[in-house]
Enzyme design. Structure first.
Site, PDB file in Angstrom:
ATOM      1  N   HIS A 243       0.812  -1.216   0.000  1.00 24.86           N
ATOM      2  CA  HIS A 243       0.000   0.000   0.000  1.00 24.86           C
ATOM      3  C   HIS A 243       0.853   1.277   0.000  1.00 24.86           C
ATOM      4  O   HIS A 243       0.658   2.184  -0.813  1.00 24.86           O
ATOM      5  CB  HIS A 243      -0.888   0.037   1.247  1.00 24.86           C
ATOM      6  CG  HIS A 243      -1.703  -1.195   1.471  1.00 24.86           C
ATOM      7  ND1 HIS A 243      -2.787  -1.516   0.697  1.00 24.86           N
ATOM      8  CD2 HIS A 243      -1.602  -2.190   2.393  1.00 24.86           C
ATOM      9  CE1 HIS A 243      -3.327  -2.646   1.146  1.00 24.86           C
ATOM     10  NE2 HIS A 243      -2.628  -3.068   2.166  1.00 24.86           N
TER      11      HIS A 243
HETATM   12  C1  BDR Z   1      -2.744   0.896   5.323  1.00 25.16           C
HETATM   13  O1  BDR Z   1      -2.975   0.398   6.638  1.00 25.16           O
HETATM   14  C2  BDR Z   1      -1.790  -0.140   7.170  1.00 25.16           C
HETATM   15  O2  BDR Z   1      -2.025  -1.402   7.724  1.00 25.16           O
HETATM   16  C3  BDR Z   1      -0.778  -0.168   6.063  1.00 25.16           C
HETATM   17  O3  BDR Z   1       0.513   0.112   6.569  1.00 25.16           O
HETATM   18  C4  BDR Z   1      -1.255   0.905   5.121  1.00 25.16           C
HETATM   19  O4  BDR Z   1      -0.721   2.164   5.484  1.00 25.16           O
HETATM   20  C5  BDR Z   1      -3.518   0.064   4.332  1.00 25.16           C
HETATM   21  O5  BDR Z   1      -4.892   0.113   4.611  1.00 25.16           O
END
Ligand code: BDR
Ligand code: CA
Length: 314
Positions: A243
């Site tokens: 992400h």
């Molecule tokens: C986001 O939530 C976190 O768990 C990850 O690091 C990312 O920033 C994805 O939904």
């Protein structure tokens, strides 16, 4: 790949490491002029995310980036962590040694303000955890919005969440903070989980990292194996979704992502929708646009940069 050369863009990463944050830190240091890292609650407690940020810097031999601790809880409501995805430490999968690096004594809010003041018109703020630190910095220094060149957010979604049916994790953890960031009036791009969940490092690529014989890549392979198995168990994904790095790479490689200018508002009150980012994709003319929202990722380019980056460390 058309990563630009020449003077590197100044960057501050506000993060909650986290497996995908760890890879984003490596990308930030390799391709930008990474001035500072600030930490927040999110994937794990502030203590854990700060230790993890320092451990990643130490693993990769990065000694010239200051890290500052920020908010331990959101502006409003309960604190949430993602132990179910990132493990108890926030970075399970490899027992990283306790870092000898220490955070600077200044609060993250002050580091954000002072870095932006010192580099007015030049600094990119990457917000890849809950947005609490940025909202608090805006509250303390409203001129911040005019000093930052651009904000790039990993958070929210153009459709569907991962924390709830409607809300993405970072947005859900501090909706009021994200709303403040979205309405501050600065140039802003957002990449949501609807896009980032499709961009990941799969088992074959994890094997390439492991087989490289490089220390950093080997540790990242262990970390991503853990994270990928949690993702597979919970969501059926067969890769480790990256992400956070998706918020950084398109700043260097415009062909890595397509965006649409639109209006994004954060739902603060819905019984089922708190933390939802409501993106108005109804078409032109867009009323009161406040963000460019990622809509189509170029997975091959994004993953290519991530892999090359991880492999570039000793
Ligand atoms: C986001 O939530 C976190 O768990 C990850 O690091 C990312 O920033 C994805 O939904
Ligand atoms: Ca994150």
């Amino acid at each position: 790949m058309t990563i630009s050369t020449g003077e590197r863009t100044k960057l501050l990463i506000d993060c909650d490491p986290g497996h995908d944050d760890a890879v984003a830190i490596l990308v930030g240091h390799r391709h930008f002029d990474l001035l500072a890292i600030t930490t927040t609650h999110g994937n794990s407690s502030l203590e854990n995310t700060t230790r993890n940020a320092l451990a990643v810097l130490e693993l990769a031999g990065i000694a010239d980036v200051q890290a500052a601790k920020g908010a331990a809880s959101p502006l409003v409501g309960a604190t949430h962590h993602a132990q179910h995805v990132h493990g108890k430490s926030g970075l399970d999968g490899h027992d990283l040694p306790l870092p000898s690096l220490q955070p600077v004594p200044d609060h993250a809010i002050d580091v954000i303000i002072e870095t932006a003041r010192a580099h007015q018109g030049e600094l990119i703020l990457a917000v890849i955890g809950p947005a609490t630190n940025i909202a608090l910095a805006l509250r303390k220094e409203p001129r911040l919005a005019g000093w930052v060149k651009e904000v790039t957010v990993m958070g929210g979604s153009g459709g569907g969440g991962n924390m709830t049916a409607a809300a993405e994790f970072n947005a859900y953890c501090d909706p009021e903070a994200l709303a403040a960031v979205m309405t501050a009036g600065w140039p802003l791009r957002m990449v949501g989980v609807d896009v980032t969940r499709t961009v990941g490092i799969d088992a074959a690529n994890i094997e390439i990292l492991r087989a490289s014989g490089k220390r950093t890549a080997g540790v990242i392979a262990d970390l991503l194996s853990f994270y990928m198995s949690r993702q597979t168990e919970r969501t059926g994904l067969t890769h480790a979704p990256m992400h956070d790095a998706c918020a950084l790479i398109p700043l260097l490689d415009p062909d890595a992502m397509t965006y649409r200018e639109t209006r994004v508002d954060v739902e603060l009150t819905g019984t089922y929708t708190r933390g939802m980012t409501v993106c108005d994709f109804r078409g032109s003319p867009v009323k009161n646009p406040n963000a460019r929202v990622a809509v189509v990722p170029n997975q091959q380019r994004l993953v290519g940069v991530m892999m090359d980056t991880v492999l570039s460390y000793p």
